[in-house]
Motif scaffolding. Structure first.
Motif, PDB file in Angstrom:
ATOM      1  N   GLN A 152       3.703   3.260  32.541  1.00  0.00           N
ATOM      2  CA  GLN A 152       4.727   3.812  31.656  1.00  0.00           C
ATOM      3  C   GLN A 152       4.199   3.915  30.228  1.00  0.00           C
ATOM      4  OE1 GLN A 152       7.650   5.194  32.511  1.00  0.00           O
ATOM      5  NE2 GLN A 152       7.028   4.813  34.639  1.00  0.00           N
ATOM      6  N   ASP A 153       3.443   2.923  29.818  1.00  0.00           N
ATOM      7  CA  ASP A 153       2.837   2.948  28.486  1.00  0.00           C
ATOM      8  C   ASP A 153       1.816   4.081  28.390  1.00  0.00           C
ATOM      9  OD1 ASP A 153       2.493   1.881  25.854  1.00  0.00           O
ATOM     10  OD2 ASP A 153       0.626   0.940  26.511  1.00  0.00           O
ATOM     11  N   LYS A 154       1.071   4.267  29.459  1.00  0.00           N
ATOM     12  CA  LYS A 154       0.057   5.321  29.489  1.00  0.00           C
ATOM     13  C   LYS A 154       0.700   6.708  29.435  1.00  0.00           C
ATOM     14  CE  LYS A 154      -3.983   6.735  32.233  1.00  0.00           C
ATOM     15  NZ  LYS A 154      -5.022   6.418  31.227  1.00  0.00           N
ATOM     16  N   LEU A 155       1.824   6.875  30.112  1.00  0.00           N
ATOM     17  CA  LEU A 155       2.507   8.174  30.125  1.00  0.00           C
ATOM     18  C   LEU A 155       2.904   8.616  28.727  1.00  0.00           C
ATOM     19  CD1 LEU A 155       4.837   7.910  33.269  1.00  0.00           C
ATOM     20  CD2 LEU A 155       2.890   9.458  32.973  1.00  0.00           C
ATOM     21  N   THR A 156       3.241   7.673  27.874  1.00  0.00           N
ATOM     22  CA  THR A 156       3.702   8.011  26.522  1.00  0.00           C
ATOM     23  C   THR A 156       2.577   8.083  25.496  1.00  0.00           C
ATOM     24  OG1 THR A 156       4.157   5.666  26.050  1.00  0.00           O
ATOM     25  CG2 THR A 156       5.959   6.980  26.945  1.00  0.00           C
ATOM     26  N   LYS A 157       1.400   7.486  25.809  1.00  0.00           N
ATOM     27  CA  LYS A 157       0.351   7.391  24.797  1.00  0.00           C
ATOM     28  C   LYS A 157      -0.942   8.096  25.160  1.00  0.00           C
ATOM     29  CE  LYS A 157       1.904   2.863  23.059  1.00  0.00           C
ATOM     30  NZ  LYS A 157       1.516   1.442  22.880  1.00  0.00           N
ATOM     31  N   ASP A 158      -1.204   8.298  26.435  1.00  0.00           N
ATOM     32  CA  ASP A 158      -2.505   8.815  26.838  1.00  0.00           C
ATOM     33  C   ASP A 158      -2.700  10.260  26.365  1.00  0.00           C
ATOM     34  OD1 ASP A 158      -4.970   8.330  28.544  1.00  0.00           O
ATOM     35  OD2 ASP A 158      -4.236  10.213  29.368  1.00  0.00           O
ATOM     36  N   PRO A 159      -3.765  10.546  25.595  1.00  0.00           N
ATOM     37  CA  PRO A 159      -3.971  11.906  25.073  1.00  0.00           C
ATOM     38  C   PRO A 159      -4.122  12.961  26.160  1.00  0.00           C
ATOM     39  CG  PRO A 159      -5.350  10.327  23.921  1.00  0.00           C
ATOM     40  CD  PRO A 159      -4.753   9.600  25.080  1.00  0.00           C
ATOM     41  N   GLN A 160      -4.779  12.606  27.260  1.00  0.00           N
ATOM     42  CA  GLN A 160      -4.973  13.593  28.327  1.00  0.00           C
ATOM     43  C   GLN A 160      -3.641  14.014  28.934  1.00  0.00           C
ATOM     44  OE1 GLN A 160      -7.612  12.285  31.441  1.00  0.00           O
ATOM     45  NE2 GLN A 160      -7.646  14.271  32.447  1.00  0.00           N
ATOM     46  N   LEU A 161      -2.738  13.053  29.130  1.00  0.00           N
ATOM     47  CA  LEU A 161      -1.416  13.390  29.665  1.00  0.00           C
ATOM     48  C   LEU A 161      -0.581  14.133  28.625  1.00  0.00           C
ATOM     49  CD1 LEU A 161      -0.660  10.037  31.527  1.00  0.00           C
ATOM     50  CD2 LEU A 161      -1.261  12.234  32.563  1.00  0.00           C
ATOM     51  N   GLN A 162      -0.730  13.761  27.359  1.00  0.00           N
ATOM     52  CA  GLN A 162      -0.012  14.459  26.296  1.00  0.00           C
ATOM     53  C   GLN A 162      -0.507  15.900  26.159  1.00  0.00           C
ATOM     54  OE1 GLN A 162       2.672  13.137  24.656  1.00  0.00           O
ATOM     55  NE2 GLN A 162       2.350  11.498  26.148  1.00  0.00           N
ATOM     56  N   GLU A 163      -1.795  16.098  26.408  1.00  0.00           N
ATOM     57  CA  GLU A 163      -2.349  17.450  26.331  1.00  0.00           C
ATOM     58  C   GLU A 163      -1.732  18.354  27.392  1.00  0.00           C
ATOM     59  OE1 GLU A 163      -6.770  19.604  26.159  1.00  0.00           O
ATOM     60  OE2 GLU A 163      -6.587  17.439  26.466  1.00  0.00           O
ATOM     61  N   LEU A 164      -1.451  17.803  28.566  1.00  0.00           N
ATOM     62  CA  LEU A 164      -0.797  18.582  29.620  1.00  0.00           C
ATOM     63  C   LEU A 164       0.592  19.037  29.180  1.00  0.00           C
ATOM     64  CD1 LEU A 164      -1.764  16.406  32.726  1.00  0.00           C
ATOM     65  CD2 LEU A 164      -2.733  18.621  32.092  1.00  0.00           C
ATOM     66  N   LYS A 165       1.317  18.149  28.500  1.00  0.00           N
ATOM     67  CA  LYS A 165       2.656  18.493  28.020  1.00  0.00           C
ATOM     68  C   LYS A 165       2.595  19.583  26.951  1.00  0.00           C
ATOM     69  CE  LYS A 165       4.670  13.927  28.971  1.00  0.00           C
ATOM     70  NZ  LYS A 165       5.307  12.725  28.378  1.00  0.00           N
ATOM     71  N   THR A 166       1.620  19.468  26.044  1.00  0.00           N
ATOM     72  CA  THR A 166       1.498  20.492  24.998  1.00  0.00           C
ATOM     73  C   THR A 166       1.107  21.841  25.588  1.00  0.00           C
ATOM     74  OG1 THR A 166      -0.807  19.820  24.560  1.00  0.00           O
ATOM     75  CG2 THR A 166       0.910  18.811  23.206  1.00  0.00           C
ATOM     76  N   ASN A 167       0.340  21.837  26.672  1.00  0.00           N
ATOM     77  CA  ASN A 167      -0.005  23.093  27.352  1.00  0.00           C
ATOM     78  C   ASN A 167       1.249  23.752  27.933  1.00  0.00           C
ATOM     79  OD1 ASN A 167      -2.691  22.690  26.763  1.00  0.00           O
ATOM     80  ND2 ASN A 167      -3.220  21.894  28.772  1.00  0.00           N
ATOM     81  N   GLU A 168       2.128  22.931  28.494  1.00  0.00           N
ATOM     82  CA  GLU A 168       3.395  23.460  29.015  1.00  0.00           C
ATOM     83  C   GLU A 168       4.241  24.047  27.894  1.00  0.00           C
ATOM     84  OE1 GLU A 168       5.886  21.318  31.730  1.00  0.00           O
ATOM     85  OE2 GLU A 168       4.207  20.166  32.510  1.00  0.00           O
ATOM     86  N   THR A 169       4.331  23.314  26.789  1.00  0.00           N
ATOM     87  CA  THR A 169       5.136  23.770  25.654  1.00  0.00           C
ATOM     88  C   THR A 169       4.616  25.090  25.106  1.00  0.00           C
ATOM     89  OG1 THR A 169       5.637  21.473  25.060  1.00  0.00           O
ATOM     90  CG2 THR A 169       6.004  23.138  23.371  1.00  0.00           C
ATOM     91  N   ALA A 170       3.279  25.188  24.998  1.00  0.00           N
ATOM     92  CA  ALA A 170       2.683  26.423  24.472  1.00  0.00           C
ATOM     93  C   ALA A 170       2.930  27.601  25.412  1.00  0.00           C
ATOM     94  CB  ALA A 170       1.179  26.225  24.261  1.00  0.00           C
ATOM     95  N   SER A 171       2.818  27.373  26.716  1.00  0.00           N
ATOM     96  CA  SER A 171       3.039  28.462  27.670  1.00  0.00           C
ATOM     97  C   SER A 171       4.504  28.897  27.692  1.00  0.00           C
ATOM     98  CB  SER A 171       2.594  28.042  29.072  1.00  0.00           C
ATOM     99  OG  SER A 171       3.326  26.919  29.526  1.00  0.00           O
ATOM    100  N   LEU A 172       5.423  27.939  27.473  1.00  0.00           N
ATOM    101  CA  LEU A 172       6.846  28.288  27.400  1.00  0.00           C
ATOM    102  C   LEU A 172       7.132  29.112  26.152  1.00  0.00           C
ATOM    103  CD1 LEU A 172       9.721  28.021  28.516  1.00  0.00           C
ATOM    104  CD2 LEU A 172       9.930  25.862  27.248  1.00  0.00           C
ATOM    105  N   GLN A 173       6.501  28.732  25.042  1.00  0.00           N
ATOM    106  CA  GLN A 173       6.696  29.477  23.805  1.00  0.00           C
ATOM    107  C   GLN A 173       6.083  30.874  23.901  1.00  0.00           C
ATOM    108  OE1 GLN A 173       8.620  28.331  21.291  1.00  0.00           O
ATOM    109  NE2 GLN A 173       8.406  30.411  20.492  1.00  0.00           N
ATOM    110  N   LYS A 174       5.045  31.005  24.712  1.00  0.00           N
ATOM    111  CA  LYS A 174       4.418  32.311  24.920  1.00  0.00           C
ATOM    112  C   LYS A 174       5.396  33.267  25.607  1.00  0.00           C
ATOM    113  CE  LYS A 174       0.870  35.195  25.338  1.00  0.00           C
ATOM    114  NZ  LYS A 174       0.282  35.915  24.186  1.00  0.00           N
ATOM    115  N   ILE A 175       6.202  32.745  26.512  1.00  0.00           N
ATOM    116  CA  ILE A 175       7.220  33.583  27.176  1.00  0.00           C
ATOM    117  C   ILE A 175       8.199  34.131  26.135  1.00  0.00           C
ATOM    118  CG2 ILE A 175       9.137  33.588  28.811  1.00  0.00           C
ATOM    119  CD1 ILE A 175       7.696  31.435  30.391  1.00  0.00           C
TER     120      ILE A 175
END
Length: 394
Positions: free
Chosen positions: A226-249
């Motif tokens: 749970q701590d890793k889900l909120t802090k790990d940069p690699q997992l956070q990068e996946l979320k930012t990729n989703e956000t960017a692709s949603l904004q692209k729509i």
């Protein structure tokens, strides 16, 4: 009274100075982060990408066009016309693209955090290995001194013809082997220091700790994950990729709206002229075709990719955690048996008292040394595995 105060102050300053020469792991990692050439270069790359992204939201260049027509049957005089215009996309497109650029900046920041984590993980692992080598060198230096002492004692007995040449040669070989081990460790320490200096941008690293003590217990796998889900940069990068692709729509949907052009027009012939405002629209009927669908498909891919990679990361994380738990159990068993037992010193005293021959002493000694070396090796591996498990905290 005053003398006591002066001595107390001097002692305190000496204490502070002595400890200030040694840096904590966090301080050493911060120093490497500031000096690392790769991270500096990546920061420059991020800055250039952010500026380039911003430039995509600039207005098109204004246009100036003109006509002067002196040729032909000019009964009414020469014809003159010029026009100044500025075209731009529908206003909501700029706001949407600005948000998309912000999401791309977050992607770059997440990518930098991932790169930073890789560098610091490598640096911390090297620091742990360096401390292990230093600890091992201290042990081998002590063993070398004992081997020398044993050799000198057997040399005296040989001179008195109380032992044979075979025992003398064995003692000398044992001493030579210990000398070689110490020199090899000194070489390994220098190599490790050079690697750390390379990570530190070529700058020397001062204040290396003589020992790094890490907590053995690290918590349950559920809490760590749970701590890793909120802090790990690699997992956070996946979320930012989703956000960017949603904004692209959202951006592509806005780009379906018409482009606009405004300007000023002048027409004149033989003293007569006309001037006024110019306006026009451009309908992106063809240029926007399939753009929204493509953006939506990419968003679906990013969502699926996040799930797949997160599952893969968790499986690897679980594997490392189980490996850590197994090794911790073995390490605790080793430590309970030989951790507080100074077997080498006891054997050396028994040898000095004549309770063991040299060969019996040497064989027993190798057994305990192998066990102690194994325990130290397990301790280092535990710390390295723990560093892998907690790398999201770097």
């Amino acid at each position: 009274m005053n003398k006591h105060i002066v001595f107390a102050i001097c002692g305190y300053l000496f204490f502070i100075t002595g400890f200030s020469q040694t840096k904590s792991v966090e301080e050493l990692l911060n120093e490497i982060e500031q000096n690392n050439t790769e991270l500096k270069g990546y920061q420059s790359f991020i800055e250039s990408q952010q500026l380039e992204n911003k430039s995509t939201n600039n207005l098109p260049n204004p246009q100036l066009s003109g006509y002067y027509m002196p040729f032909g049957d000019n009964i009414t005089g020469d014809y003159t016309e010029y026009e100044i215009s500025q075209s731009f996309e529908f206003p909501t497109v700029y706001g949407s693209r600005n948000k998309w650029n912000e999401s791309k900046s977050q992607q770059l920041a997440s990518a930098y955090s991932t790169k930073r984590q890789e560098v610091l993980l490598q640096a911390k692992s090297m620091l742990l290995e360096l401390v292990f080598l230093q600890k091992q060198k201290a042990i081998e230096t002590k063993r070398n001194a004992q081997s020398k002492q044993v050799f000198e004692q057997i040399q005296e007995l040989f001179d008195k013809e109380q032992v044979g040449i075979l025992d003398l040669n064995k003692a000398k070989i044992a001493w030579i082997q210990e000398q070689f081990v110490v020199k090899q460790l000194e070489s390994d320490i220098q190599i490790q220091m050079s690697k750390l200096e390379t990570l530190n941008g070529g700058n020397p690293i001062d204040g290396i700790l003589s020992e790094i003590v890490l907590p053995i217990e690290i918590g349950t796998i559920e809490n760590l994950w749970q701590d890793k889900l909120t802090k790990d940069p690699q997992l956070q990068e996946l979320k930012t990729n989703e956000t960017a692709s949603l904004q692209k729509i959202k951006l592509e949907k806005n780009k379906v709206l018409p482009n606009i052009a405004l300007g000023y027009n002048y027409q004149g012939v033989s003293g007569s002229n006309y001037s006024g405002f110019y306006g026009g629209i451009s309908l992106p009927l063809w240029s926007s075709k399939n753009k929204v669908k493509a953006a939506e498909a990419n968003y679906e891919y990013q969502q699926t990719n996040t799930k797949v990679i997160t599952t893969s990361i968790y499986a690897k994380f679980q594997e490392i955690y189980n490996q850590y738990e197994l090794m911790l159990e073995k390490f605790n068993e080793y430590q309970a048996i030989i951790g507080n037992l100074d077997s080498e010193q006891l054997l050396f005293k028994a040898y000095q008292l004549g309770e063991y021959s040299f060969m019996d002493y040497y064989l027993e000694l190798q057994f305990y040394r192998t066990a102690l070396d194994k325990m130290l090796q397990m301790e280092m591996e535990l710390q390295l595995i723990q560093t892998q498990l907690l790398k999201h905290q770097l």
